[in-house]
Design an enzyme around this catalytic site. Structure first.
Site, PDB file in Angstrom:
ATOM      1  N   ASN A   9       0.867  -1.180   0.000  1.00  0.00           N
ATOM      2  CA  ASN A   9       0.000   0.000   0.000  1.00  0.00           C
ATOM      3  C   ASN A   9       0.904   1.230   0.000  1.00  0.00           C
ATOM      4  O   ASN A   9       1.489   1.569   1.027  1.00  0.00           O
ATOM      5  CB  ASN A   9      -0.902  -0.031   1.242  1.00  0.00           C
ATOM      6  CG  ASN A   9      -1.757   1.214   1.371  1.00  0.00           C
ATOM      7  OD1 ASN A   9      -1.817   2.036   0.446  1.00  0.00           O
ATOM      8  ND2 ASN A   9      -2.412   1.362   2.512  1.00  0.00           N
ATOM      9  N   LYS A  11       0.131   4.254  -0.241  1.00  0.00           N
ATOM     10  CA  LYS A  11      -0.496   5.428   0.397  1.00  0.00           C
ATOM     11  C   LYS A  11      -0.264   6.669  -0.476  1.00  0.00           C
ATOM     12  O   LYS A  11      -0.206   6.543  -1.698  1.00  0.00           O
ATOM     13  CB  LYS A  11       0.021   5.590   1.829  1.00  0.00           C
ATOM     14  CG  LYS A  11      -0.124   4.276   2.626  1.00  0.00           C
ATOM     15  CD  LYS A  11       0.111   4.417   4.103  1.00  0.00           C
ATOM     16  CE  LYS A  11      -0.059   3.057   4.779  1.00  0.00           C
ATOM     17  NZ  LYS A  11       0.032   3.121   6.227  1.00  0.00           N
ATOM     18  N   HIS A  94      -9.294   1.095   4.948  1.00  0.00           N
ATOM     19  CA  HIS A  94      -8.025   1.327   5.651  1.00  0.00           C
ATOM     20  C   HIS A  94      -8.253   2.253   6.839  1.00  0.00           C
ATOM     21  O   HIS A  94      -9.058   3.185   6.775  1.00  0.00           O
ATOM     22  CB  HIS A  94      -6.987   1.923   4.694  1.00  0.00           C
ATOM     23  CG  HIS A  94      -5.612   1.859   5.269  1.00  0.00           C
ATOM     24  ND1 HIS A  94      -5.174   2.779   6.192  1.00  0.00           N
ATOM     25  CD2 HIS A  94      -4.613   0.962   5.100  1.00  0.00           C
ATOM     26  CE1 HIS A  94      -3.944   2.444   6.560  1.00  0.00           C
ATOM     27  NE2 HIS A  94      -3.582   1.358   5.915  1.00  0.00           N
ATOM     28  N   GLU A  96      -6.617   4.644   7.947  1.00  0.00           N
ATOM     29  CA  GLU A  96      -6.410   6.076   7.656  1.00  0.00           C
ATOM     30  C   GLU A  96      -7.643   6.665   6.984  1.00  0.00           C
ATOM     31  O   GLU A  96      -7.987   7.831   7.202  1.00  0.00           O
ATOM     32  CB  GLU A  96      -5.153   6.242   6.777  1.00  0.00           C
ATOM     33  CG  GLU A  96      -3.888   5.972   7.592  1.00  0.00           C
ATOM     34  CD  GLU A  96      -2.742   5.369   6.804  1.00  0.00           C
ATOM     35  OE1 GLU A  96      -2.738   5.445   5.561  1.00  0.00           O
ATOM     36  OE2 GLU A  96      -1.839   4.795   7.452  1.00  0.00           O
ATOM     37  N   GLU A 166      -5.321  -4.993  10.495  1.00  0.00           N
ATOM     38  CA  GLU A 166      -4.273  -3.992  10.722  1.00  0.00           C
ATOM     39  C   GLU A 166      -4.563  -3.269  12.042  1.00  0.00           C
ATOM     40  O   GLU A 166      -5.344  -2.304  12.072  1.00  0.00           O
ATOM     41  CB  GLU A 166      -4.260  -2.967   9.585  1.00  0.00           C
ATOM     42  CG  GLU A 166      -3.961  -3.559   8.225  1.00  0.00           C
ATOM     43  CD  GLU A 166      -3.379  -2.523   7.265  1.00  0.00           C
ATOM     44  OE1 GLU A 166      -2.274  -2.750   6.782  1.00  0.00           O
ATOM     45  OE2 GLU A 166      -4.020  -1.479   7.035  1.00  0.00           O
ATOM     46  N   GLY A 172       2.667   2.173  10.847  1.00  0.00           N
ATOM     47  CA  GLY A 172       3.613   3.271  10.686  1.00  0.00           C
ATOM     48  C   GLY A 172       4.297   3.670  11.985  1.00  0.00           C
ATOM     49  O   GLY A 172       4.948   4.708  12.053  1.00  0.00           O
ATOM     50  N   SER A 212       3.666  -2.300  10.298  1.00  0.00           N
ATOM     51  CA  SER A 212       5.115  -2.364  10.535  1.00  0.00           C
ATOM     52  C   SER A 212       5.738  -3.714  10.190  1.00  0.00           C
ATOM     53  O   SER A 212       6.648  -4.173  10.878  1.00  0.00           O
ATOM     54  CB  SER A 212       5.439  -1.962  11.981  1.00  0.00           C
ATOM     55  OG  SER A 212       5.018  -0.623  12.219  1.00  0.00           O
TER      56      SER A 212
END
Ligand code: 13P
Length: 249
Positions: A9, A11, A94, A96, A166, A172, A212
């Site tokens: 991904n 992003k 996701h 985010e 996730e 991250g 991660s």
């Protein structure tokens, strides 16, 4: 046997030139595992990436889409538009998108329906926040995300879903769920699917871990029986690192 999948991904990273450069690098890498490999560049570079990665064995997928087919939704992209340039798979949900763009289980259910109605495969992301885990509520949260966004699907439709667990606290941050934490949650997810759709369906669904994942920890995470692959953020932006993860299977 379940499919192994490693998806990158990207992003909001990489303009056109960087996209091309990274795909050239990816195509030079040797693949020694049976994992399906996917990359998700930004919308503006999807068409170019799709052309560039043709016949490389790397599938180019989208990071998001809208649930409507077309109309007055300024700035949005539909499943039909993705399909029109050859994209077959889309990441939905996701964390985010949930955190910064107000995506909810309800709006995601509509997106999932639209993707499946267009014959696309969905990588559905979900996972608890740190506060949920600290309070011991991670399974309740994960179960409700699954049920609210996906469990209206028929058995046939559900088979087109790939799940990506996730945990938000691991994205991250450099902090990975331990392999045992990932395995425990993946097994819980599979049990939840089995209760709704039966063991055969639950056993056939690929469940990816994201958060991660790096070359240094991928092998141990992927060695767990219910972890069928990874959704990779930061480490997918370097060809060698990404393929070290792909080849960790
Ligand atoms: P990182 O691998 O950078 O933690 O990101 C994970 C992720 O969000 C993949 O979708």
């Amino acid at each position: 046997m379940r499919k192994h999948i490693v998806a990158g991904n990207w992003k909001m990273n990489n303009g056109l030139i960087q996209t091309e450069t990274l795909i050239v690098e990816l195509k030079k890498q040797e693949k020694t595992s049976d994992a399906e490999v996917m990359i998700a560049p930004t919308f503006t570079n999807l068409w170019h990436a799709f052309q560039s990665a043709k016949q490389s064995g790397i599938e180019v997928i989208a990071q998001n889409m809208h649930f409507a087919e077309n109309g007055a939704y300024t700035g949005e992209i539909s499943a039909g538009m993705l399909k029109s340039i050859g994209i077959q798979t889309v990441i939905l949900g996701h964390s985010e998108r949930r955190a910064y763009f107000n995506e909810t289980d309800e709006s995601l259910a509509k997106k999932v329906d639209a993707a499946l109605a267009n014959g696309m495969r969905v990588i559905f992301c979900f996972g608890e926040e740190l506060s949920d885990r600290k309070s011991g509520n991670e399974e309740i949260i994960v179960e409700s995300q699954l049920k609210n966004a996906l469990f209206h699907l028929s058995t046939d439709a559900f088979k087109h879903i790939v799940l990506a667990y996730e945990p938000v606290w691991a994205i991250g941050t450099g902090e990975t769920a331990t392999p045992d934490q990932a395995q425990t949650m993946h097994a819980f997810i599979r049990k939840t699917i089995a209760e709704k759709y039966g063991n055969d369906v639950a056993d056939s669904i690929s469940i990816l871990y994201g958060g991660s994942v790096k070359p240094s920890n991928a092998k141990e995470i992927f060695s767990k029986p219910d972890v069928d692959g990874g959704l990779i953020g930061g480490a997918s932006l370097k060809a060698e690192d990404f393929f070290a993860i792909v080849n960790a299977f």
